[in-house]
Structure formats: C-alpha cells, structure tokens
Design a protein around this motif. Structure first.
Motif, PDB file in Angstrom:
ATOM      1  N   ILE A   1      43.711  21.885  39.613  1.00  0.00           N
ATOM      2  CA  ILE A   1      44.353  23.071  40.197  1.00  0.00           C
ATOM      3  C   ILE A   1      43.333  24.190  40.037  1.00  0.00           C
ATOM      4  O   ILE A   1      42.962  24.528  38.901  1.00  0.00           O
ATOM      5  N   THR A   2      42.841  24.722  41.136  1.00  0.00           N
ATOM      6  CA  THR A   2      41.838  25.785  41.015  1.00  0.00           C
ATOM      7  C   THR A   2      42.450  27.123  41.421  1.00  0.00           C
ATOM      8  O   THR A   2      43.252  27.203  42.358  1.00  0.00           O
ATOM      9  N   MET A   3      42.077  28.151  40.701  1.00  0.00           N
ATOM     10  CA  MET A   3      42.604  29.502  40.955  1.00  0.00           C
ATOM     11  C   MET A   3      41.475  30.513  41.018  1.00  0.00           C
ATOM     12  O   MET A   3      40.509  30.367  40.258  1.00  0.00           O
ATOM     13  N   GLU A   4      41.627  31.479  41.871  1.00  0.00           N
ATOM     14  CA  GLU A   4      40.679  32.599  41.903  1.00  0.00           C
ATOM     15  C   GLU A   4      41.477  33.877  41.813  1.00  0.00           C
ATOM     16  O   GLU A   4      42.567  33.980  42.398  1.00  0.00           O
ATOM     17  N   LYS A   5      40.940  34.837  41.091  1.00  0.00           N
ATOM     18  CA  LYS A   5      41.602  36.141  41.066  1.00  0.00           C
ATOM     19  C   LYS A   5      40.546  37.190  40.711  1.00  0.00           C
ATOM     20  O   LYS A   5      39.845  37.034  39.692  1.00  0.00           O
ATOM     21  N   ASP A   6      40.438  38.193  41.502  1.00  0.00           N
ATOM     22  CA  ASP A   6      39.466  39.252  41.206  1.00  0.00           C
ATOM     23  C   ASP A   6      39.749  39.825  39.824  1.00  0.00           C
ATOM     24  O   ASP A   6      40.908  40.067  39.481  1.00  0.00           O
ATOM     25  N   MET A   7      38.695  40.039  39.075  1.00  0.00           N
ATOM     26  CA  MET A   7      38.791  40.635  37.737  1.00  0.00           C
ATOM     27  C   MET A   7      39.569  39.768  36.732  1.00  0.00           C
ATOM     28  O   MET A   7      40.095  40.264  35.748  1.00  0.00           O
ATOM     29  N   MET A   8      39.641  38.479  37.008  1.00  0.00           N
ATOM     30  CA  MET A   8      40.357  37.598  36.076  1.00  0.00           C
ATOM     31  C   MET A   8      39.802  37.729  34.657  1.00  0.00           C
ATOM     32  O   MET A   8      40.525  37.689  33.666  1.00  0.00           O
ATOM     33  N   ASN A   9      38.484  37.927  34.605  1.00  0.00           N
ATOM     34  CA  ASN A   9      37.834  37.979  33.283  1.00  0.00           C
ATOM     35  C   ASN A   9      38.355  39.108  32.399  1.00  0.00           C
ATOM     36  O   ASN A   9      38.336  39.018  31.186  1.00  0.00           O
TER      37      ASN A   9
ATOM     38  N   ALA B   1      53.546  33.295  37.760  1.00  0.00           N
ATOM     39  CA  ALA B   1      53.139  33.663  36.394  1.00  0.00           C
ATOM     40  C   ALA B   1      51.812  34.413  36.368  1.00  0.00           C
ATOM     41  O   ALA B   1      51.637  35.360  35.607  1.00  0.00           O
ATOM     42  N   GLY B   2      50.849  34.003  37.203  1.00  0.00           N
ATOM     43  CA  GLY B   2      49.506  34.587  37.095  1.00  0.00           C
ATOM     44  C   GLY B   2      49.090  35.426  38.295  1.00  0.00           C
ATOM     45  O   GLY B   2      48.094  36.140  38.218  1.00  0.00           O
ATOM     46  N   GLN B   3      49.843  35.324  39.376  1.00  0.00           N
ATOM     47  CA  GLN B   3      49.514  36.061  40.616  1.00  0.00           C
ATOM     48  C   GLN B   3      48.047  35.906  41.034  1.00  0.00           C
ATOM     49  O   GLN B   3      47.375  36.906  41.319  1.00  0.00           O
ATOM     50  N   PRO B   4      47.521  34.682  41.052  1.00  0.00           N
ATOM     51  CA  PRO B   4      46.132  34.526  41.508  1.00  0.00           C
ATOM     52  C   PRO B   4      46.012  34.875  42.998  1.00  0.00           C
ATOM     53  O   PRO B   4      47.002  34.793  43.736  1.00  0.00           O
ATOM     54  N   ASP B   5      44.791  35.274  43.434  1.00  0.00           N
ATOM     55  CA  ASP B   5      44.585  35.581  44.862  1.00  0.00           C
ATOM     56  C   ASP B   5      44.602  34.302  45.685  1.00  0.00           C
ATOM     57  O   ASP B   5      44.941  34.296  46.852  1.00  0.00           O
ATOM     58  N   HIS B   6      44.161  33.238  45.031  1.00  0.00           N
ATOM     59  CA  HIS B   6      44.082  31.967  45.759  1.00  0.00           C
ATOM     60  C   HIS B   6      44.366  30.830  44.792  1.00  0.00           C
ATOM     61  O   HIS B   6      43.917  30.850  43.644  1.00  0.00           O
ATOM     62  N   ILE B   7      45.128  29.870  45.242  1.00  0.00           N
ATOM     63  CA  ILE B   7      45.373  28.695  44.383  1.00  0.00           C
ATOM     64  C   ILE B   7      45.396  27.460  45.270  1.00  0.00           C
ATOM     65  O   ILE B   7      45.941  27.499  46.378  1.00  0.00           O
ATOM     66  N   GLU B   8      44.766  26.403  44.828  1.00  0.00           N
ATOM     67  CA  GLU B   8      44.858  25.146  45.584  1.00  0.00           C
ATOM     68  C   GLU B   8      44.649  23.968  44.656  1.00  0.00           C
ATOM     69  O   GLU B   8      44.172  24.129  43.531  1.00  0.00           O
ATOM     70  N   VAL B   9      45.018  22.794  45.140  1.00  0.00           N
ATOM     71  CA  VAL B   9      44.818  21.590  44.333  1.00  0.00           C
ATOM     72  C   VAL B   9      43.765  20.728  45.011  1.00  0.00           C
ATOM     73  O   VAL B   9      43.852  20.465  46.205  1.00  0.00           O
ATOM     74  N   VAL B  10      42.774  20.340  44.242  1.00  0.00           N
ATOM     75  CA  VAL B  10      41.770  19.405  44.756  1.00  0.00           C
ATOM     76  C   VAL B  10      42.141  18.024  44.220  1.00  0.00           C
ATOM     77  O   VAL B  10      42.205  17.823  42.998  1.00  0.00           O
ATOM     78  N   HIS B  11      42.429  17.105  45.131  1.00  0.00           N
ATOM     79  CA  HIS B  11      42.879  15.769  44.716  1.00  0.00           C
ATOM     80  C   HIS B  11      41.723  14.781  44.641  1.00  0.00           C
ATOM     81  O   HIS B  11      40.608  15.068  45.061  1.00  0.00           O
ATOM     82  N   ASN B  12      42.048  13.592  44.148  1.00  0.00           N
ATOM     83  CA  ASN B  12      41.121  12.444  44.161  1.00  0.00           C
ATOM     84  C   ASN B  12      39.786  12.726  43.502  1.00  0.00           C
ATOM     85  O   ASN B  12      38.724  12.517  44.076  1.00  0.00           O
TER      86      ASN B  12
END
Ligand code: ASP
Length: 444
Positions: free
Chosen positions: A305-313, A366-377
């Motif tokens: 499960i990958t997430m991106e969010k500006d200023m996550m750090n 819960a985290g309000q990421p800008d982008h979330i997706e699942v990379v399978h296989n």
C-alpha cells in the motif's frame, strides 16, 4: 562431564528400514549423541506420502464415518514394515488399540498427527537400545497454547538426570483444556525441529545436530539456481532472515530456544554423513568476511500500500494514525519502507482479500494522504549477510545486477541492522532477479 549432543532426524531420514540403519550408524558413531528426536516417517520416493499427512487424512476419514481398520491399514503397514525389515521385537498392538479409540473421538486431531513421531520413536528406541521418553510427559503447553518454558525445561532437566540417553519423539507435547483434562497438542508442521531445539536447551546440550536430506543451507534456492554451494557458518540472525524469506531447511521457530542460550545448531545430511553441513552460531561466534553476502532468499505473494502526502515528514503522528487502522483489523505488516513524503506498507497479498477497499478507505480517513494505491503481485528478495554491516558497495552491486537483468525495482528496504537489503520486484521477474543476485555475489 562428557559432552551432550541432541540429534534430531527428519522424516526422510527415518522413512524406512534402510534409513533407520543409516541413522543408527550416525548415532552410535559418537557417544555424545545422547538424546535423539525423531520425526515421523517421511517420503521414501517422490510420489510417496508422509505418515503425518496419512494420519491427518485417516483421522478425518474416521471422523467422517469411514472404517478405522481400512483407513489405518496403510499407516500400520509403514510401521510394520520397519519392524519386519529390522527384525525388531517390538509389539505395537497396544499403541494401535489406543489409536483406534482416540480416532473415534472428536477434537483429537493433534493426537492423531502426533502418532507418527510416537510410533517412530518407539521403533528407534528399540533399535538403538535407548530408553523411550514420551514427549507428552516432558513438553508442556500453557493454556494459551504457548510452550510452558519453566515446566518443560525443569522436566527435561530431571529427565537428563535420570536417563543419560533417550529417544524423545518430536512434534508434540501436552496441553490441559479448560476442564483440566490433558490432551496432546502438536507444534505447527515441521515442528520436530522445535522439539529438538527445546530438548537441546533443556538438557544443556553443547550442540544441536539437525539431520535432514540436504547438506546444509544453500546460498540460494537450488530450485532456482544450479548447484549453489552450502553455507558453512551462519549466525542465528542471518538464518532468521533467510528462513523467514523462504529458505526452508529448518522450522523458523526452532532457532529461538537454542539461540537464547547460545547452543549452536549443525545442519547435517543423513545421506552424506561426512559432509560438515552448516553451523548456525551466535553472531559473536561467526567469523566476519567483510563485503561478503551470506545468502539470498525470496518469496512471492506480497503487495504494497503506497501513500504520498506533501510534508508527510513533518506531520507528527501520520504513520501512527495509518498503522492504527491495521491494528484495528488485527493485521501485521512485513516492512515499512519510507521516503520523505511517501510511506509504503508491505503486506502478504492474501491479507487484503475481501477488505482492500475498506482498508484503503479507513487509511484515507485516518491519514488523509494525497494519493494512495495498492501495488499487487510483488515478490520480495532478501540479500542477507553479516559481512554487509558497514561495508561499502553491496547495495550498488545489488542494484546494478538487477538493473543489468533489465528488472525494475518496486521497493527497497535496508534493515536497520544493515544485515539485509530487501528489494521488491514484480512477481514475474522473481526468478530472474534471484538468479541475477546469485550470479553477482556467488559465481566467481
Ligand atoms: N511430522 C511432522 C510434519 O510432517 C513434524 C516434523 O516432521 O517435523 O510436519
């Protein structure tokens, strides 16, 4: 005091009378080989069945209404043929009679499975002239199904004081149910390795020899590469990483009892007894060859499960909020690769089945990421080695070997101990990736 070796023999090492003879030669060659832990008879040839599998099937059939004698006959024949071929004067009729009674009862599946080790233990003890000590009287589980360490180790100590030598069947022990009644409980499959390790610790052995049908741990899976060499010495931590990632010579839980007290394990081959095998030792006892990789292993069946969010750090609590969703669902993750504004959660693929959408939704909330997706296989490949710690260039070699094989890396995670680097690749590239790593680090 003379030395003590605990010797565990796997199912293929005790599959028939000819194997019993090899095992007896090995045991009797060294008087230190005093405590013997047998598995149930395994396969004699490729299409053969393991006795443990036969016992599960037989119990299920009898529970489903099948006739006991007819269902049990093939199991009986496995043991009777060993008795015949070795000319043993052992009478198994009482044991068979008890098995008949227990197979008619519900909730005794573990008892059923354990009889392979039990009967094989009786035969091996008779053949060696060693006392037989039933694991039911010395290996104990608590009410949660975990090993009752205090009681088990105290019993083993007592046993060692009474018996300088013994055969102790692997794979099972005793548990009490809510009403205080005793039952047989088994470890998970392949669990005789665990019994061997517990016995080694309980009798304060100097060495735990685990005899199987390969000459040790290979640097890579022999089904994926040709003729990999055997690892001569590996630390417990390296082994844990490699066996977790799919190298399956030893049950992954079997290192814990001996590791805690520093008893080394030696993997040996019953069919090639002169080969030194692989020694598994404490990190401080393992020689370090700087820059050297110990082994590579890998498994398919992961997703990220990958997430991106500006200023996550700089967002305090982001990861905790996301992980609390997994916790609520009782999910444990495998790895957590992070970037400055990205977070990946590596999970077993089957964990997501039927609840992927729900989980993503809850993580989103819960985290309000800008982008979330699942990379399978995804397949994970672990490159493991104590010689990698503080040594330069290994990651570079690894990555260029993978790139050289024209494979895209989907994820990289270096363990904080610096002892492993894990990469994620598309499942279709798995075998090629393992071969590329193997060629880079092990083919000179
Ligand atoms: N006989 C059991 C199994 O097949 C345990 C063992 O062999 O270690 O899983």
């Amino acid at each position: 005091m003379s030395k003590i070796k605990v010797v565990k023999f796997g199912g293929s090492s005790l599959a028939d009378a000819a194997q019993f003879q090899k095992v007896a030669r090995i045991i009797l060659a060294e008087p230190e080989r005093r405590y013997v832990v047998p598995s149930a008879p395994g396969k004699r040839f490729k299409e053969d069945r393991k006795v443990t599998d036969m016992l599960y099937a037989c119990y299920d059939a009898v529970q489903g209404g099948a006739d006991f004698d007819a269902s049990f006959a093939p199991v009986r024949e496995r043991f009777d043929s060993i008795v015949r071929d070795l000319n043993l004067s052992v009478d198994l009729e009482d044991s068979y009679a008890q098995i008949r009674v227990m197979f008619s009862k519900p909730d005794e599946r573990d008892f059923a499975a354990s009889r392979g080790e039990y009967l094989n233990g009786l035969l091996l003890a008779a053949y060696l002239g060693f006392p037989f000590v039933d694991a039911a009287g010395i290996i104990f589980f608590d009410k949660f199904g975990k090993l009752d360490e205090a009681r088990t180790y105290a019993s083993l100590k007592e046993m060692a004081a009474r018996f300088p030598k013994a055969v102790i069947p692997g794979f099972y022990g005793t548990i009490r149910d809510a009403d205080g009644r005793k039952h047989i409980k088994t470890f998970s499959r392949g669990g005789s390795d665990i019994t061997g390790s517990i016995v080694a610790r309980g009798v304060s052995a100097d060495l735990y020899e685990n005899w199987t049908d390969v000459s040790g741990f290979f640097v890579a899976d022999p089904r994926l590469v040709t003729n990999p060499r055997v690892i001569d010495t590996i630390s417990f931590n390296e082994l844990r990483e490699l066996s977790y990632m799919g190298a399956t010579v030893l049950h992954e839980d079997s290192v814990f009892p001996v590791r805690a007290v520093g008893i080394p394990i030696n993997i040996r081959n019953t069919n090639e007894p002169d080969a030194p095998g692989t020694r598994i030792v404490r990190a401080e006892d393992a020689p370090i060859h700087s820059g050297r990789v110990t082994g590579v292993a890998g498994k398919r069946g992961f997703c990220v499960i990958t997430m991106e969010k500006d200023m996550m750090n700089s967002e305090v609590g982001f990861t905790r909020r996301v992980l609390s969703v997994l916790e609520r669902h009782g999910i444990s993750y495998e790895h957590l690769p992070t970037g400055i504004d990205t977070l990946g959660i590596v999970l077993h693929e089957d964990i997501l089945k039927g609840r992927e959408e729900l989980l993503l939704q809850e993580i989103q909330e819960a985290g309000q990421p800008d982008h979330i997706e699942v990379v399978h296989n995804i397949a994970l490949i672990a490159v493991v080695g104590r010689g990698m710690v503080r040594s330069k260039g290994i990651a570079a070699r690894l990555l260029s070997a993978i790139a050289g094989a024209d494979i895209n890396i989907r994820m990289i995670d270096q363990g904080s101990s610096e002892m492993n680097i894990i990469i994620g690749v598309d499942q279709n590239d798995f075998e090629r990736a393992v071969r590329a790593v193997y060629v880079e680090f092990f083919v000179y």
